[in-house]
Scaffold this active site. Structure first.
Site, PDB file in Angstrom:
ATOM      1  CG  HIS A   1      38.645  39.700  43.176  1.00  0.00           C
ATOM      2  ND1 HIS A   1      37.613  39.595  44.127  1.00  0.00           N
ATOM      3  CD2 HIS A   1      37.999  40.581  42.204  1.00  0.00           C
ATOM      4  CE1 HIS A   1      36.454  40.542  43.860  1.00  0.00           C
ATOM      5  NE2 HIS A   1      36.664  41.092  42.629  1.00  0.00           N
TER       6      HIS A   1
ATOM      7  CG  ASN B   1      29.930  50.878  38.359  1.00  0.00           C
ATOM      8  OD1 ASN B   1      30.621  49.983  38.712  1.00  0.00           O
ATOM      9  ND2 ASN B   1      28.490  51.075  37.997  1.00  0.00           N
TER      10      ASN B   1
END
Ligand code: HEM
Ligand SMILES: *[C@@H]1O[C@H](CO)[C@@H](O)[C@H](O)[C@H]1NC(C)=O
Ligand SMILES: *[C@@H]1O[C@H](CO)[C@@H](O)[C@H](O)[C@H]1NC(C)=O
Length: 328
Positions: free
Chosen positions: A195, A96
């Site tokens: 994706h 993250n």
């Protein structure tokens, strides 16, 4: 109209509501906010629409944020929490840090929702709905979501570090990270289709470009013309680590099945993307989704609903955060 009379007429309904509440609301429900926040889906949709109009990539960033919320101890809004003296958030986790984005958009939506429905809608439901709209507005499926998720009161940095899949771990390990959450290997293949939009920083796939697995050569499964492009976008020096490359360079911002077509030509960006071609059962799903865009769209929606139900808090569990970044 006499306002005190109005209030009087509501009192019995209020009691009925309080009485039914704990009995009814112990699981997710398609009509959860129908009475308490009937305009919720419009508020979320209009905020997401303007966020994406400002920056197309925001659709991808929201989708990833929702994934990183749900895959770590369930969908509980934990990814949204800032570091404070009492909570160590997940924003600092490897996957993250300097990478997860979209927090300001969630704050904006929450502010808009609070205006109409104060302390009613969880940040977790807001992120879940915003992701659904982001996927749809990018060309992906529209899927129906049962609601009523509550916000967690904790986050876990260590769980985030352990549970979010890494692009350089094995397919077996990545698969396990989905199956331990009650998702299946097939959900992993279809959700990896996320994706089809968004970007990755060079350091997440650079291992493939120059000295793959200790050799002095690039990853042999990487298409040579994509390799050339990537080597110039990500020169072999640390300063290129944060340069961005599209996960699906063919249709960058369009949510479609081209991600799977890319895998078949050796044009998956991440090692973990291309790995789906190295196992016969995942490869056969890749082949199917590359051929049948409608099937991908339908299965993606169904797996998103599953992902959005992982480990949810309901009923009296958790809370409705006032500020998505802070526990109340
Ligand atoms: C299967 C295991 C997965 C791995 C190893 C993985 C890994 C990654 C990595 C390394 C990035 C680039 C991050 C960066 O450079 O800052 C990325 C981006 C992204 N991932 Fe995944 N991911 C996986 C599954 C998923 C799933 C299941 C979804 C959604 C359903 C998803 C949605 C996205 C999106 C949309 C982006 C682009 C975000 C942006 O542009 O802001 N990923 N992922
Ligand atoms: C519902 O929300 C939308 C988007 O914010 C807004 O344009 C509309 O006026 C709202 N409708 C009601 C009845 O409040
Ligand atoms: C897979 O997981 C095991 C156990 O956590 C770990 O020892 C191993 O290094 C992982 N393999 C890869 C390629 O990441």
């Amino acid at each position: 109209m006499n306002p005190s009379k109005n209030i009087q007429s509501i009192i019995p309904l209020l009691f009925l509501f309080l009485f039914l509440n704990p009995l009814v609301i112990c699981q997710l429900d398609y009509s959860f906010y129908d009475n308490s926040c009937p305009n919720l889906s419009n508020i979320v949709k209009s905020s997401v629409t303007s966020a994406i109009a400002k920056e197309t990539r925001m659709a991808a960033s929201l989708l990833r944020l929702h994934f990183h919320d749900c895959i770590v101890n369930g969908c509980d809004g934990s990814v949204l929490l800032d570091d404070t003296s009492s909570v160590r958030g997940e924003k600092g986790a490897g996957a993250n840090k300097n990478s997860a984005r979209g927090f300001e958009i969630i704050d904006d939506i929450k502010a808009n929702v609070e205006k109409t429905c104060p302390s009613t809608v969880s940040c977790t439901d807001i992120l879940t709905l915003a992701t659904r709209d982001a996927v749809f507005l990018s060309g992906g499926p529209y899927y129906y979501l049962p609601l009523g998720r509550r916000d967690g009161k904790t986050a876990s940095l260590s769980a985030a570090n352990e549970q979010i899949p890494s692009p350089v771990e094995s397919l077996a390990n990545i698969t396990a990270k989905f199956t331990t959450k009650g998702l299946e290997g097939s959900d992993m293949v279809v959700l990896s289709g996320g994706h089809t939009i968004g970007f990755a920083q060079c350091f997440t796939f650079k291992n493939r470009l120059f000295n793959f697995e200790g050799s002095s050569k690039p990853d042999p499964s990487l298409d040579s013309s994509l390799l050339n492009n990537l080597q110039s976008q990500c020169p072999n020096q640390d300063s290129s680590d944060t340069n961005l490359a599209p996960l699906d360079p063919v249709t960058i911002n369009k949510f479609d099945n081209v991600y799977y077509k890319n895998l078949i030509t050796g044009s998956g960006l991440l090692q973990s993307d291309q790995a789906l071609m190295k196992d016969s059962s995942t490869a056969s799903l890749v082949n199917k989704y590359s051929k049948y865009p409608y099937l991908f769209s339908k299965d993606f929606g169904a797996s998103m609903v599953k992902l959005a139900s992982v480990g949810v808090l309901t009923g009296g569990e958790g809370e409705i955060r006032k500020n998505c970044r802070l526990v109340n």
